[in-house]
Every structure is written in C-alpha cells, then in structure tokens.
Design an enzyme around this catalytic site. Structure first.
Site, PDB file in Angstrom:
ATOM      1  N   TYR A  80       0.920  -1.317  -0.110  1.00 39.57           N
ATOM      2  CA  TYR A  80      -0.129   0.085   0.035  1.00 39.57           C
ATOM      3  C   TYR A  80       1.023   1.472   0.194  1.00 39.57           C
ATOM      4  O   TYR A  80       0.757   2.161  -0.848  1.00 39.57           O
ATOM      5  CB  TYR A  80      -0.945  -0.118   1.164  1.00 39.57           C
ATOM      6  CG  TYR A  80      -1.713   1.126   1.333  1.00 39.57           C
ATOM      7  CD1 TYR A  80      -2.281   1.692   0.311  1.00 39.57           C
ATOM      8  CD2 TYR A  80      -2.030   1.712   2.661  1.00 39.57           C
ATOM      9  CE1 TYR A  80      -3.058   2.754   0.618  1.00 39.57           C
ATOM     10  CE2 TYR A  80      -2.852   2.662   2.852  1.00 39.57           C
ATOM     11  CZ  TYR A  80      -3.301   3.512   2.055  1.00 39.57           C
ATOM     12  OH  TYR A  80      -4.216   4.481   2.406  1.00 39.57           O
ATOM     13  N   GLY A 117       1.574  -8.167  -1.183  1.00 37.82           N
ATOM     14  CA  GLY A 117       1.915  -6.846  -2.274  1.00 37.82           C
ATOM     15  C   GLY A 117       1.084  -7.354  -3.536  1.00 37.82           C
ATOM     16  O   GLY A 117       0.639  -8.606  -3.524  1.00 37.82           O
ATOM     17  N   TYR A 122       4.544  -6.247  16.847  1.00 31.98           N
ATOM     18  CA  TYR A 122       4.944  -5.576  15.455  1.00 31.98           C
ATOM     19  C   TYR A 122       5.455  -4.101  15.800  1.00 31.98           C
ATOM     20  O   TYR A 122       6.629  -3.920  15.089  1.00 31.98           O
ATOM     21  CB  TYR A 122       3.462  -5.273  14.775  1.00 31.98           C
ATOM     22  CG  TYR A 122       3.445  -3.889  13.814  1.00 31.98           C
ATOM     23  CD1 TYR A 122       4.014  -4.522  12.695  1.00 31.98           C
ATOM     24  CD2 TYR A 122       3.068  -2.968  14.237  1.00 31.98           C
ATOM     25  CE1 TYR A 122       4.239  -3.492  11.652  1.00 31.98           C
ATOM     26  CE2 TYR A 122       3.247  -1.724  13.059  1.00 31.98           C
ATOM     27  CZ  TYR A 122       3.658  -2.085  11.913  1.00 31.98           C
ATOM     28  OH  TYR A 122       3.944  -1.219  10.829  1.00 31.98           O
ATOM     29  N   LYS A 151       9.720  -2.893  14.460  1.00 33.57           N
ATOM     30  CA  LYS A 151       9.909  -1.740  13.978  1.00 33.57           C
ATOM     31  C   LYS A 151      11.267  -0.847  14.645  1.00 33.57           C
ATOM     32  O   LYS A 151      12.254  -0.373  14.185  1.00 33.57           O
ATOM     33  CB  LYS A 151       9.024  -0.703  13.774  1.00 33.57           C
ATOM     34  CG  LYS A 151       8.070  -1.211  12.522  1.00 33.57           C
ATOM     35  CD  LYS A 151       8.357  -1.336  11.105  1.00 33.57           C
ATOM     36  CE  LYS A 151       7.667  -1.737  10.087  1.00 33.57           C
ATOM     37  NZ  LYS A 151       7.683  -1.817   8.579  1.00 33.57           N
ATOM     38  N   ARG A 173      -7.881   9.277  15.792  1.00 30.93           N
ATOM     39  CA  ARG A 173      -6.708   9.012  15.183  1.00 30.93           C
ATOM     40  C   ARG A 173      -6.039  10.070  14.202  1.00 30.93           C
ATOM     41  O   ARG A 173      -7.164  10.940  13.789  1.00 30.93           O
ATOM     42  CB  ARG A 173      -6.803   7.765  14.046  1.00 30.93           C
ATOM     43  CG  ARG A 173      -7.045   6.531  15.096  1.00 30.93           C
ATOM     44  CD  ARG A 173      -5.545   6.056  15.738  1.00 30.93           C
ATOM     45  NE  ARG A 173      -5.857   4.678  16.688  1.00 30.93           N
ATOM     46  CZ  ARG A 173      -6.365   4.814  17.833  1.00 30.93           C
ATOM     47  NH1 ARG A 173      -6.536   5.832  18.444  1.00 30.93           N
ATOM     48  NH2 ARG A 173      -6.298   3.817  18.712  1.00 30.93           N
TER      49      ARG A 173
HETATM   50  N1  UDP Z   1     -11.777   0.886  14.183  1.00 32.90           N
HETATM   51  C1  UDP Z   1     -13.103   0.434  14.397  1.00 32.90           C
HETATM   52  N2  UDP Z   1     -13.708  -0.534  13.797  1.00 32.90           N
HETATM   53  C2  UDP Z   1     -12.982  -1.432  12.791  1.00 32.90           C
HETATM   54  C3  UDP Z   1     -11.719  -0.917  12.619  1.00 32.90           C
HETATM   55  C4  UDP Z   1     -11.007   0.065  13.255  1.00 32.90           C
HETATM   56  O1  UDP Z   1     -13.873   1.115  15.316  1.00 32.90           O
HETATM   57  O2  UDP Z   1     -13.572  -2.123  12.081  1.00 32.90           O
HETATM   58  C5  UDP Z   1     -11.276   1.811  14.940  1.00 32.90           C
HETATM   59  C6  UDP Z   1      -9.983   1.270  15.808  1.00 32.90           C
HETATM   60  O3  UDP Z   1     -10.483   0.845  17.209  1.00 32.90           O
HETATM   61  C7  UDP Z   1      -8.963   2.718  15.591  1.00 32.90           C
HETATM   62  C8  UDP Z   1      -9.749   3.316  14.508  1.00 32.90           C
HETATM   63  O4  UDP Z   1     -10.862   2.853  14.023  1.00 32.90           O
HETATM   64  O5  UDP Z   1      -9.563   3.443  16.874  1.00 32.90           O
HETATM   65  C9  UDP Z   1      -8.494   3.124  13.257  1.00 32.90           C
HETATM   66  O6  UDP Z   1      -8.265   1.813  13.487  1.00 32.90           O
HETATM   67  P1  UDP Z   1      -7.235   1.108  12.322  1.00 32.90           P
HETATM   68  O7  UDP Z   1      -7.174  -0.322  12.322  1.00 32.90           O
HETATM   69  O8  UDP Z   1      -7.597   1.582  10.977  1.00 32.90           O
HETATM   70  O9  UDP Z   1      -5.871   1.820  12.403  1.00 32.90           O
HETATM   71  P2  UDP Z   1      -4.821   1.814  13.795  1.00 32.90           P
HETATM   72  O10 UDP Z   1      -5.113   2.965  14.508  1.00 32.90           O
HETATM   73  O11 UDP Z   1      -5.197   0.555  14.623  1.00 32.90           O
HETATM   74  O12 UDP Z   1      -3.655   1.667  13.311  1.00 32.90           O
END
Ligand code: UDP
Length: 333
Positions: free
Chosen positions: A15, A40, A146, A150, A226
């Site tokens: 991505y 990928g 994870y 990194k 976020r």
């Molecule tokens: N989230 C959610 N439902 C989903 C996937 C994600 O409510 O099906 C929420 C998750 O708890 C976080 C935000 O969306 O607060 C972003 O999640 P994502 O997995 O996209 O990225 P992360 O912040 O975990 O890297």
C-alpha cells in the site's frame, strides 16, 4: 552511464510502498521493487519500475540485485508483516521476520556501499502515549511485537550509522489513508482491518455493518481519535526526507497533527458518498489507545513537507474512488 538515481524499494508492491514507487518513478528515478507478493500486488507496481520477486531478507537476492550495479542512491524498506493484532498472537514470527529481514537488508546495504536508507516505521512505537501530540522525543514503549520489530530496525540503523556511516530516515506514520488521486493504485489488504476501507465497504453494502470498537473512551464522542494522513502525502514525505539526508540520520513523525474520531470518519464517508453507513458499537479492541495524534513539526520545519490532503473528506474521496472502481482491489486474491 545514466545519471538517474537508482533506488531499491522493498515492499514496493504494498500500500504505502507502491505510492512511494509511483512518486519516485514520476520524478525520473530508476526504481527496482523487491517484493515477495505475499501481501503486495504485482499490478500495483508501475511499468517504469523493475520488479524482482523476493523477500526483503533474501540475502542471495539482495546480493544479486545490489551487486548488479554500482552507485545505488538509496534503499527504502517497506516490506513487513504489519497486523498489530496478529503480532500479539504470533510475537516471535513478527519479531523474527520483520527484524531479521531488516537486519539482513541493512547488512546488504553496508556490504554494497548503499549510502542512504529510508525506513517505513510506525506510531505503534509509542504504545499508550502520555502526551498528545506525540513528538519524536516521546518515550518509545511499543504496544505490540509489531511496533517492537520496527523499533529493533530503528536501533539497528542507529548502529549502521555509527559503525558504517549509513544515513537513515525513520518515518513513523500515524494512520495512512486514501489512494492515489489519479486512481491508478489504492489500498487492498486481505484481510482488510483498517477503518476507512471498512466504512466505505459498509456504505457500499459490501459488508452488512461496521463494528465500532468502543464508544466509552475519554474523547469528545467516546470513540477513538486517530491522525489520518494521506498516502500520497506520505509518499512526498519520503522523497523529501531522502533528498534531505546529509551528514546525520533523522527520525520523523508523520501525521496531520489533528485527530478524527471513528464517528467523524463515518460522517465523512456518508458526506462523500451520499450513502448512510450501517454500524453498531461493540467492545473495545484490545490495545487501542484513546487518542493518537502526531506532532509533525520537525519534518515540516526541516524539509518543508506540507500535506496536500489534510482534510478528512479529501482522503476519504480518493479512497472511495479507488474502492468503488476496484471492488476486488487488484483482483489477484
Ligand atoms: N476501528 C473500528 N472498527 C473497525 C476498525 C477500526 O472502530 O472495524 C477503529 C479502531 O479501534 C481505531 C480506529 O478505528 O480506533 C483506526 O483503526 P485502524 O485499524 O484503521 O488503525 P490503527 O489506529 O489501529 O492503526
């Protein structure tokens, strides 16, 4: 002899990697993509780039590719296992593969005289942060294997700088979002776990409902906040950080410096698509911090980076265009 810069991009079919490859190729760099295609997509690599199917830790392949030419300008390293939840269940695979591949790649760079290295790193280094926005100097305390993997590569790069003069830029992304505004490539993960594509799929009726992971967080609307950053802005940041690499290595946090809640993402998708998003609130997801917002002051000040798609609706629009036009992503899974 050509004076085009020759760069190796691991994970260049993924991505973020593929968006960076597109930007490098667009400015005329000679790009070689190394990707084992476990995650990928071959079709994500533009025709101007050379493609080698191999994993980033494949020493033989690295020696073959890096040994074929002198004068490599840089290696950019994206290839990694990248599911936080999976890393909690398979910690040693994540630590072993991600860090091991990173170490093998750094070693190959040193042996072949590659002078610059850009690492795709992550906000997951910061675990449950105590201060928002998060600067580069915030304490590192990864919340998952994870993130830890990194961090291990960041540490190895510090030693590669001290011992061998390999200059690196570690770019810690917050939430990568959106797709190439030209519609050529986009996000296609299997399984998809990221919020924006899942909300779009719910709007499109491709999934019955979106599960909102908790609405009892200490945030204005109770859902997690976020810092979403457009993948093409991330790509631009890689080019700027690479071009700026001189006599010292750098680390940069990459976000927009403003957060959006899960409910705000749902509202943005509804506004962009004109469709309603069916959703239900379910239990919190383990390990989710309430708020993750970056301070990107350092990269802005040092490289002049300015995100072009800082508005959430702009990010969602590009993701929507890609997903609507490509219901099966790249169609290879
Ligand atoms: N989230 C959610 N439902 C989903 C996937 C994600 O409510 O099906 C929420 C998750 O708890 C976080 C935000 O969306 O607060 C972003 O999640 P994502 O997995 O996209 O990225 P992360 O912040 O975990 O890297």
């Amino acid at each position: 002899m050509t004076d085009r810069r020759r760069v190796l991009v691991t994970g260049g079919a993924g991505y973020v990697g593929s968006h960076v490859v597109l930007a490098l190729a667009a400015r005329g760099d000679h790009v070689v993509v190394l990707d084992d295609l476990r995650q990928g997509h071959r079709a994500a690599v533009p025709p101007q780039a050379e493609f080698v199917q191999a994993s980033a830790g494949d020493r033989e392949a690295l020696d073959r590719v890096l040994g074929a030419h002198d004068g490599w300008h840089a290696v950019l390293h994206f290839a990694a296992l990248s599911l936080v939840g999976e890393s909690m269940r398979e910690p040693y695979r994540y630590l072993g593969e991600n860090a091991g591949d990173g170490f093998a790649l750094i070693d190959a760079c040193v042996r072949h005289g590659v002078p610059r290295f850009v690492l795709s790193s992550t906000a997951a280094l910061f675990g449950l942060p105590k201060t928002i926005p998060i600067t580069e100097d915030a304490p590192v305390d990864p919340g998952s294997p994870y993130g830890e993997s990194k961090w291990m590569i960041e540490r190895a790069l510090l030693w590669a700088d001290r011992l061998h003069g390999l200059r690196s830029a570690c770019l810690r992304y917050f939430n990568a979002a959106g797709a190439d505004p030209g519609g050529r490539i986009g996000e296609d993960h299997a399984p998809e776990t990221h919020l924006i594509p899942l909300v779009i799929d719910a709007a499109l009726g491709r999934r019955p409902t979106l599960d909102v992971f908790g609405d009892d967080y200490p945030t204005p609307d109770g859902t997690c906040v976020r810092d979403y950053v457009h993948v093409s802005d991330l790509a631009e940041a890689h080019l700027l950080a690479l071009d700026q690499l001189g006599t010292r290595s750098v680390v940069y946090n990459l976000g927009n410096g403003r957060g959006y809640s899960v409910r705000e993402v749902i509202a943005a998708v509804e506004a962009v698509t004109g469709r309603s998003v069916p959703y239900r609130v379910v239990a919190r997801r383990a390990g989710d911090p309430a708020v993750l917002v970056a301070s990107s002051e350092r990269i802005r000040a040092e490289t002049g980076w300015t995100p072009r798609f800082s508005d959430l609706q702009d990010m969602v629009r590009t993701a929507w265009l890609w997903r609507e036009a490509n219901p099966h992503g790249f169609g290879d899974r």
